[in-house]
Design a protein around this motif. Structure first.
Motif, PDB file in Angstrom:
ATOM      1  N   ILE A 116      45.396  -2.779  27.812  1.00 48.43           N
ATOM      2  CA  ILE A 116      46.650  -2.928  28.560  1.00 48.43           C
ATOM      3  C   ILE A 116      46.830  -4.376  29.010  1.00 48.43           C
ATOM      4  CG2 ILE A 116      47.859  -2.255  30.680  1.00 48.43           C
ATOM      5  CD1 ILE A 116      46.414   0.468  30.399  1.00 48.43           C
ATOM      6  N   ALA A 117      45.746  -4.975  29.502  1.00 43.65           N
ATOM      7  CA  ALA A 117      45.811  -6.367  29.937  1.00 43.65           C
ATOM      8  C   ALA A 117      46.152  -7.284  28.761  1.00 43.65           C
ATOM      9  CB  ALA A 117      44.477  -6.785  30.559  1.00 43.65           C
ATOM     10  N   ALA A 118      45.627  -6.965  27.582  1.00 45.15           N
ATOM     11  CA  ALA A 118      45.920  -7.769  26.393  1.00 45.15           C
ATOM     12  C   ALA A 118      47.392  -7.681  26.031  1.00 45.15           C
ATOM     13  CB  ALA A 118      45.057  -7.295  25.222  1.00 45.15           C
ATOM     14  N   LYS A 119      47.949  -6.492  26.093  1.00 46.94           N
ATOM     15  CA  LYS A 119      49.374  -6.323  25.781  1.00 46.94           C
ATOM     16  C   LYS A 119      50.233  -7.080  26.778  1.00 46.94           C
ATOM     17  CE  LYS A 119      53.028  -2.940  24.996  1.00 46.94           C
ATOM     18  NZ  LYS A 119      54.004  -3.727  25.759  1.00 46.94           N
ATOM     19  N   GLN A 120      49.851  -6.983  28.038  1.00 48.20           N
ATOM     20  CA  GLN A 120      50.604  -7.693  29.073  1.00 48.20           C
ATOM     21  C   GLN A 120      50.568  -9.204  28.830  1.00 48.20           C
ATOM     22  OE1 GLN A 120      49.009  -7.839  33.128  1.00 48.20           O
ATOM     23  NE2 GLN A 120      50.930  -6.934  33.807  1.00 48.20           N
ATOM     24  N   ALA A 121      49.393  -9.720  28.466  1.00 42.12           N
ATOM     25  CA  ALA A 121      49.262 -11.150  28.202  1.00 42.12           C
ATOM     26  C   ALA A 121      50.077 -11.551  26.968  1.00 42.12           C
ATOM     27  CB  ALA A 121      47.790 -11.514  28.004  1.00 42.12           C
ATOM     28  N   ALA A 122      50.018 -10.726  25.922  1.00 40.03           N
ATOM     29  CA  ALA A 122      50.764 -11.030  24.698  1.00 40.03           C
ATOM     30  C   ALA A 122      52.267 -11.042  24.962  1.00 40.03           C
ATOM     31  CB  ALA A 122      50.424 -10.021  23.610  1.00 40.03           C
TER      32      ALA A 122
ATOM     33  N   ALA B 192      40.524  -4.148  17.228  1.00 41.30           N
ATOM     34  CA  ALA B 192      40.309  -5.065  16.110  1.00 41.30           C
ATOM     35  C   ALA B 192      41.616  -5.351  15.373  1.00 41.30           C
ATOM     36  CB  ALA B 192      39.276  -4.488  15.150  1.00 41.30           C
ATOM     37  N   VAL B 193      42.399  -4.310  15.118  1.00 38.11           N
ATOM     38  CA  VAL B 193      43.677  -4.499  14.424  1.00 38.11           C
ATOM     39  C   VAL B 193      44.612  -5.349  15.280  1.00 38.11           C
ATOM     40  CG1 VAL B 193      45.727  -3.349  13.508  1.00 38.11           C
ATOM     41  CG2 VAL B 193      43.461  -2.373  13.093  1.00 38.11           C
ATOM     42  N   ARG B 194      44.675  -5.063  16.566  1.00 38.37           N
ATOM     43  CA  ARG B 194      45.548  -5.849  17.450  1.00 38.37           C
ATOM     44  C   ARG B 194      45.072  -7.291  17.561  1.00 38.37           C
ATOM     45  NH1 ARG B 194      46.894  -1.661  22.478  1.00 38.37           N
ATOM     46  NH2 ARG B 194      47.762   0.003  21.179  1.00 38.37           N
ATOM     47  N   LEU B 195      43.749  -7.456  17.608  1.00 33.92           N
ATOM     48  CA  LEU B 195      43.195  -8.813  17.688  1.00 33.92           C
ATOM     49  C   LEU B 195      43.549  -9.608  16.428  1.00 33.92           C
ATOM     50  CD1 LEU B 195      41.460 -11.024  18.942  1.00 33.92           C
ATOM     51  CD2 LEU B 195      39.433  -9.869  18.033  1.00 33.92           C
ATOM     52  N   ALA B 196      43.446  -8.965  15.279  1.00 33.30           N
ATOM     53  CA  ALA B 196      43.789  -9.652  14.023  1.00 33.30           C
ATOM     54  C   ALA B 196      45.248 -10.094  14.027  1.00 33.30           C
ATOM     55  CB  ALA B 196      43.506  -8.733  12.840  1.00 33.30           C
ATOM     56  N   ARG B 197      46.123  -9.268  14.572  1.00 32.94           N
ATOM     57  CA  ARG B 197      47.543  -9.637  14.620  1.00 32.94           C
ATOM     58  C   ARG B 197      47.785 -10.806  15.575  1.00 32.94           C
ATOM     59  NH1 ARG B 197      49.724  -3.354  14.672  1.00 32.94           N
ATOM     60  NH2 ARG B 197      49.564  -3.041  12.403  1.00 32.94           N
ATOM     61  N   VAL B 198      47.044 -10.804  16.690  1.00 37.14           N
ATOM     62  CA  VAL B 198      47.155 -11.935  17.616  1.00 37.14           C
ATOM     63  C   VAL B 198      46.626 -13.200  16.957  1.00 37.14           C
ATOM     64  CG1 VAL B 198      46.287 -12.892  19.789  1.00 37.14           C
ATOM     65  CG2 VAL B 198      47.083 -10.523  19.712  1.00 37.14           C
TER      66      VAL B 198
ATOM     67  N   GLY C  19      53.357 -14.203  26.122  1.00 39.79           N
ATOM     68  CA  GLY C  19      53.092 -15.329  25.234  1.00 39.79           C
ATOM     69  C   GLY C  19      51.731 -15.961  25.427  1.00 39.79           C
ATOM     70  N   GLU C  20      50.877 -15.318  26.234  1.00 37.46           N
ATOM     71  CA  GLU C  20      49.535 -15.849  26.489  1.00 37.46           C
ATOM     72  C   GLU C  20      48.578 -15.276  25.442  1.00 37.46           C
ATOM     73  OE1 GLU C  20      48.848 -14.601  30.478  1.00 37.46           O
ATOM     74  OE2 GLU C  20      50.305 -16.000  31.341  1.00 37.46           O
ATOM     75  N   LEU C  21      48.687 -15.766  24.225  1.00 37.94           N
ATOM     76  CA  LEU C  21      47.960 -15.179  23.099  1.00 37.94           C
ATOM     77  C   LEU C  21      46.450 -15.382  23.190  1.00 37.94           C
ATOM     78  CD1 LEU C  21      50.368 -16.019  20.126  1.00 37.94           C
ATOM     79  CD2 LEU C  21      50.250 -13.950  21.538  1.00 37.94           C
ATOM     80  N   GLU C  22      46.015 -16.514  23.672  1.00 34.21           N
ATOM     81  CA  GLU C  22      44.581 -16.753  23.808  1.00 34.21           C
ATOM     82  C   GLU C  22      43.957 -15.778  24.810  1.00 34.21           C
ATOM     83  OE1 GLU C  22      42.707 -18.545  22.079  1.00 34.21           O
ATOM     84  OE2 GLU C  22      43.931 -20.113  21.134  1.00 34.21           O
ATOM     85  N   VAL C  23      44.675 -15.518  25.879  1.00 34.07           N
ATOM     86  CA  VAL C  23      44.197 -14.549  26.878  1.00 34.07           C
ATOM     87  C   VAL C  23      44.143 -13.156  26.269  1.00 34.07           C
ATOM     88  CG1 VAL C  23      44.673 -13.470  29.104  1.00 34.07           C
ATOM     89  CG2 VAL C  23      45.083 -15.920  28.794  1.00 34.07           C
TER      90      VAL C  23
END
Length: 205
Positions: free
Chosen positions: A92-98, A127-133, A101-105
């Motif tokens: 959830i935190a990753a989606k919020q950061a993405a 893993a799939v979401r990380l690859a897309r980021v 626009g905070e892709l590194e986070v």
């Protein structure tokens, strides 16, 4: 069962029995009760921990939706009390950061779950979401390596589509076409995926 001629003999026999076996019987009863109450305490303690984590996770979600506040999510990630909830909180935190626009986070949160998650399905989602980021960050080689984590059959379509996107971004249109075609075999009704495949001919010139 042995018969006794008089009541006095019965009393003496009972006394002798307790003298010989009373201590072990009492000790066995105490240990049995201790084990029973100890197991009940352990079970109740485990249940309370899980219920508390569930309530905390639900509260965090509600707070995020209402206030866009990352505080409760961060607390869940750092608590480590129930790792499954920590992994979900990281997603959830990753989606919020993405979204911000905070892709590194976002990549940092997703990498944690993809490499150290407690649930195999969540690891592969991450893993799939990380690859897309990583694709968005133009880290193409990293993205392809990350997709190797997602080996479950259920993720084949997503993995192949993402590979197609990576290859297309690299200008490797033959590999992109093969990846998209493989994804379509698993997800024949995906119109967006079909459009990506059809547009490759135009993009390739």
């Amino acid at each position: 069962m042995e018969q006794f001629a008089t009541e006095d003999q019965q009393v003496e026999a009972i006394k002798q029995f307790w003298k010989d076996h009373g201590t072990s019987l009492i000790l066995g009863a105490v240990l049995g009760l201790a084990g029973l109450f100890g197991w009940q305490y352990y079970s109740e303690s485990q249940m309370e921990t899980k219920e508390a984590a569930s309530i905390s996770y639900q509260d965090a979600l509600e707070t995020l939706v209402a206030d866009d506040n990352a505080g409760p999510i961060s607390a869940l990630i750092e608590s480590g009390e129930v790792s499954g909830y920590s992994d979900l909180a990281s997603l959830i935190a990753a989606k919020q950061a993405a979204d911000k626009g905070e892709l590194e986070v976002a990549a940092s949160y997703l990498s944690k779950v993809a490499t150290n998650g407690s649930d195999e399905s969540l690891k592969q989602v991450a893993a799939v979401r990380l690859a897309r980021v990583q694709l968005a960050l133009e880290q193409h080689d990293k993205a392809l390596a990350t997709l190797d984590i997602a080996k479950d059959e259920a993720f084949v379509a997503q993995v192949e589509e993402t590979k197609g996107d990576i290859f297309a971004a690299q200008g490797n249109f033959d590999k992109a076409r093969m990846a998209y075609s493989s994804a379509l075999e698993k997800n024949t009704n995906n119109r967006l995926l079909q459009m990506k495949l059809d547009n490759l001919a135009v993009t390739a010139g």
